[in-house]
Design a protein around this motif. Structure first.
Motif, short mmCIF file in Angstrom:
data_model
loop_
_atom_site.label_atom_id
_atom_site.label_comp_id
_atom_site.label_asym_id
_atom_site.label_seq_id
_atom_site.Cartn_x
_atom_site.Cartn_y
_atom_site.Cartn_z
N GLU A 185 69.98 80.03 21.89
CA GLU A 185 70.18 81.50 21.96
C GLU A 185 69.01 82.22 21.29
N ARG A 186 68.56 81.68 20.15
CA ARG A 186 67.44 82.30 19.44
C ARG A 186 66.19 82.30 20.30
N GLU A 187 65.91 81.16 20.92
CA GLU A 187 64.71 81.05 21.76
C GLU A 187 64.83 81.93 23.00
N LYS A 188 66.03 82.09 23.51
CA LYS A 188 66.23 82.97 24.68
C LYS A 188 65.86 84.42 24.31
N LEU A 189 66.33 84.86 23.13
CA LEU A 189 66.03 86.23 22.71
C LEU A 189 64.54 86.43 22.52
N TYR A 191 62.19 84.82 24.01
CA TYR A 191 61.58 84.80 25.34
C TYR A 191 61.78 86.15 26.05
N LEU A 192 62.99 86.72 25.92
CA LEU A 192 63.26 87.99 26.59
C LEU A 192 62.38 89.10 26.04
N GLU A 193 62.10 89.03 24.73
CA GLU A 193 61.24 90.05 24.12
C GLU A 193 59.78 89.83 24.48
N ASN A 194 59.41 88.56 24.61
CA ASN A 194 58.02 88.26 24.91
C ASN A 194 57.90 87.01 25.78
N PRO A 195 57.95 87.19 27.10
CA PRO A 195 57.98 86.05 28.02
C PRO A 195 56.77 85.12 27.93
N GLN A 196 55.71 85.54 27.22
CA GLN A 196 54.55 84.66 27.06
C GLN A 196 54.84 83.52 26.08
N ILE A 197 55.77 83.77 25.18
CA ILE A 197 56.03 82.77 24.14
C ILE A 197 56.91 81.65 24.71
N GLN A 198 56.42 80.42 24.60
CA GLN A 198 57.20 79.26 25.07
C GLN A 198 58.26 78.91 24.04
N PRO A 199 59.44 78.45 24.48
CA PRO A 199 60.49 78.10 23.51
C PRO A 199 60.03 77.02 22.54
N ASP A 200 60.38 77.20 21.27
CA ASP A 200 60.00 76.23 20.25
C ASP A 200 61.23 75.40 19.87
N LEU A 201 61.35 74.25 20.54
CA LEU A 201 62.51 73.39 20.28
C LEU A 201 62.07 72.13 19.54
N GLU A 202 60.87 72.16 19.06
CA GLU A 202 60.28 70.99 18.41
C GLU A 202 61.16 70.47 17.26
N GLY A 203 61.35 69.18 17.26
CA GLY A 203 62.13 68.55 16.18
C GLY A 203 63.62 68.83 16.26
N LYS A 204 64.08 69.45 17.34
CA LYS A 204 65.50 69.80 17.43
C LYS A 204 66.20 69.00 18.54
N ASP A 205 65.60 67.91 18.98
CA ASP A 205 66.11 67.19 20.15
C ASP A 205 67.59 66.84 20.04
#
Ligand SMILES: Nc1ncnc2c1ncn2[C@@H]1O[C@H](COP(=O)(O)OP(=O)(O)O)[C@@H](O)[C@H]1O
Ligand SMILES: Cc1ncc(C[n+]2csc(CCOP(=O)(O)OP(=O)(O)O)c2C)c(N)n1
Ligand SMILES: [Mg+2]
Length: 346
Positions: A185-189, A191-205
């Motif tokens: 949800e955090r990464e979705k928000l 992304y919605l604010e700035n679609p250039q930013i790729q989701p940062d899910l690193e280390g959260k597998d």
């Protein structure tokens, strides 16, 4: 979340063509299924066992968000959450039906992705797809799955069998799916604010997997059978530990006490919850979607499972008047409340 470039209009196949196209690869694999897809009803043979039937409904926007859920994962998860209910009865799951409401924006390739996930789950858990229904939907994607399983009558485990002094056990670890959802949800928000930013899910597998790709605990049912343990009561953790404890206690007419320091938490769940400023214990108690099994066993059975690292004893059953309680790490006693996820609170 569907990025395939090819888009075939479902109208090109029509309803029957679509059903045929989606189900043609599914072959019947177990003796309990006499007739699968293709007639007015499926035909099943319980072979002298009791039949377990459970159904769940998954709605876009309520249960899942296609902004971050890949369709293949959705298909897989939809099957898992349903199989989990059969395992929670101490049964073996054998069949599913799949019903779909497809929004008009869905091309054939999107439905194929959902079915890839369903097929993966059927292969892994030895399940026959025996039917379903398909329609267009004006309100987004709807998936309803019915799961069917079997168990010997003396093996079926209900919510209502917990006895005073029984031990309360849970498989795996809790809270991960909820923390994973918070990250998505955090990464979705962002992304919605700035679609250039790729989701940062690193280390959260691990926690992302717990959310997107849960695994129903067929293995625990087999393990309990191997250990010759029949739980006195059992439920799966879909709405959060607290809510499920209250179900077992209410149905069994007993109280239950658990110990906060015993609740199994994965380190990534713990650390990410802390990073996000949420209490890891609350994630376990009220987060939901863990699809672990919560069950009670008699004290005599404890010696059979005490060395199993995948099962944790977190409390015990008391008399009804003692209610449902958690003893905190600082030795305070809190009453357990069902503050878990509730579709009507959204
Ligand atoms: N609309 C409904 N009509 C009839 N029975 C229902 C309906 N919704 C839920 N149930 C039944 O209520 C019981 C509890 O359901 P639920 O809380 O959804 O359980 P679970 O968490 O195992 O899915 C189950 O026996 C379920 O089949
Ligand atoms: C967009 C979105 N909102 C909320 C959730 C969290 N969530 C979805 S289903 C669920 C719990 C179980 O759902 P329910 O319909 O109560 O299933 P049941 O208890 O009937 O098995 C939770 C916590 C999610 N994964 N995604
Ligand atoms: Mg339900």
């Amino acid at each position: 979340m569907f990025e395939n470039k090819e888009r075939t209009d479902i109208n090109e196949l029509g309803e029957f063509g679509l059903i045929k196209h989606l189900t043609t690869n599914f072959k019947i694999r177990n003796d309990y299924s006499v007739k699968g897809v293709g007639d007015d009803a499926a035909v099943l043979d319980a072979k002298g066992k009791q039949t377990l039937v459970s159904t769940d409904l998954l709605l876009e926007g309520i249960h899942f968000d296609l902004a971050y859920v890949p369709l293949m994962h959705l298909g897989y998860k939809a099957v898992q959450v349903n199989l989990s209910d059969i395992y929670a009865m101490n049964g073996k799951a054998s069949q599913i039906t799949v019903s779909l409401g497809l929004s008009s924006k869905f091309p054939l390739e999107a439905v194929e992705e959902i079915y890839k996930g369903i097929e993966l789950a059927c292969n892994k858990f030895n399940i026959d797809l025996i039917g379903g229904d398909t329609s267009a939907s004006k309100q987004g994607l709807v998936i309803s799955i019915t799961s069917i399983g079997y168990a010997d009558a003396d093996k079926v485990t209900y919510r209502n069998g917990a006895q005073e002094n029984d031990l309360l056990c849970v498989s795996g670890d809790l809270g991960g799916a909820y923390v994973g959802l918070q990250i998505l949800e955090r990464e979705k928000l962002i992304y919605l604010e700035n679609p250039q930013i790729q989701p940062d899910l690193e280390g959260k597998d691990y926690i992302i997997e717990r959310q997107l790709k849960p695994e129903a605990r067929m293995d625990i049912v087999a393990l309990l059978e191997d250990m010759n343990i029949k739980p006195t009561s059992m439920i799966d953790v879909s709405d959060g530990l607290a809510s499920e404890i209250l179900h077992l206690a209410t149905e069994s007419d007993k109280g239950i006490t658990i110990y906060e320091d015993k609740i199994p938490l994965d380190p990534m769940t713990y650390e990410t919850a802390r990073e996000l400023g949420i209490d890891p214990t609350v994630c376990a108690l009220s987060g939901g979607e863990d699809y672990e099994l919560l069950f009670t066993i008699s004290q005599e059975d404890y010696k059979k499972l005490k060395h199993d690292v995948d099962i944790t004893v977190i409390g015990h059953v008391t008399d009804k008047n003692s209610g449902c309680k958690m003893v905190s790490k600082s030795n305070n006693v809190h009453e357990l409340k069902a503050q878990g996820w509730n579709a009507f609170n959204k």
